[in-house]
Design a protein around this motif. Structure first.
Motif, PDB file in Angstrom:
ATOM      1  N   SER A  75       0.797  -1.224   0.000  1.00  0.00           N
ATOM      2  CA  SER A  75       0.000   0.000   0.000  1.00  0.00           C
ATOM      3  C   SER A  75       0.834   1.280   0.000  1.00  0.00           C
ATOM      4  N   HIS A  76       2.153   1.177   0.186  1.00  0.00           N
ATOM      5  CA  HIS A  76       3.009   2.358   0.066  1.00  0.00           C
ATOM      6  C   HIS A  76       3.089   2.831  -1.388  1.00  0.00           C
ATOM      7  N   ASN A  77       2.785   1.939  -2.329  1.00  0.00           N
ATOM      8  CA  ASN A  77       2.780   2.264  -3.753  1.00  0.00           C
ATOM      9  C   ASN A  77       1.387   2.780  -4.123  1.00  0.00           C
ATOM     10  N   PRO A  78       1.290   3.977  -4.696  1.00  0.00           N
ATOM     11  CA  PRO A  78      -0.033   4.557  -5.015  1.00  0.00           C
ATOM     12  C   PRO A  78      -0.912   3.671  -5.895  1.00  0.00           C
ATOM     13  N   GLU A  79      -0.326   2.953  -6.832  1.00  0.00           N
ATOM     14  CA  GLU A  79      -1.135   2.098  -7.705  1.00  0.00           C
ATOM     15  C   GLU A  79      -1.756   0.945  -6.921  1.00  0.00           C
ATOM     16  N   TYR A  80      -0.991   0.345  -6.044  1.00  0.00           N
ATOM     17  CA  TYR A  80      -1.520  -0.739  -5.221  1.00  0.00           C
ATOM     18  C   TYR A  80      -2.500  -0.207  -4.179  1.00  0.00           C
ATOM     19  N   ARG A  97     -10.135   0.008  -3.703  1.00  0.00           N
ATOM     20  CA  ARG A  97     -11.284  -0.408  -4.514  1.00  0.00           C
ATOM     21  C   ARG A  97     -11.754  -1.813  -4.141  1.00  0.00           C
ATOM     22  N   LEU A  98     -10.815  -2.738  -3.955  1.00  0.00           N
ATOM     23  CA  LEU A  98     -11.194  -4.102  -3.569  1.00  0.00           C
ATOM     24  C   LEU A  98     -11.811  -4.128  -2.172  1.00  0.00           C
TER      25      LEU A  98
END
Length: 55
Positions: free
Chosen positions: A30-35, A41-42
């Protein structure tokens, strides 16, 4: 093709347990904006379906 149409085209079957495991695994990134976006969303979808409770 719009994003809504693309999401509607892909509706894989995922059990409640599988979805919970996927959310947990993605949370580690979750540190990565895409993840983080995917995780949110999930998680929202899982709450909507009653798979998990909102925190």
């Amino acid at each position: 093709m719009s994003q809504n149409l693309q999401q509607a085209d892909l509706r894989p079957f995922v059990s409640a347990k599988d979805l919970t495991m996927i959310i947990s695994a993605i949370g580690a990134y979750s540190h990565n904006p895409e993840y983080r976006d995917l995780h949110e969303r999930l998680q929202h979808q899982a709450i909507t379906w009653g798979v998990i409770r909102s925190s």
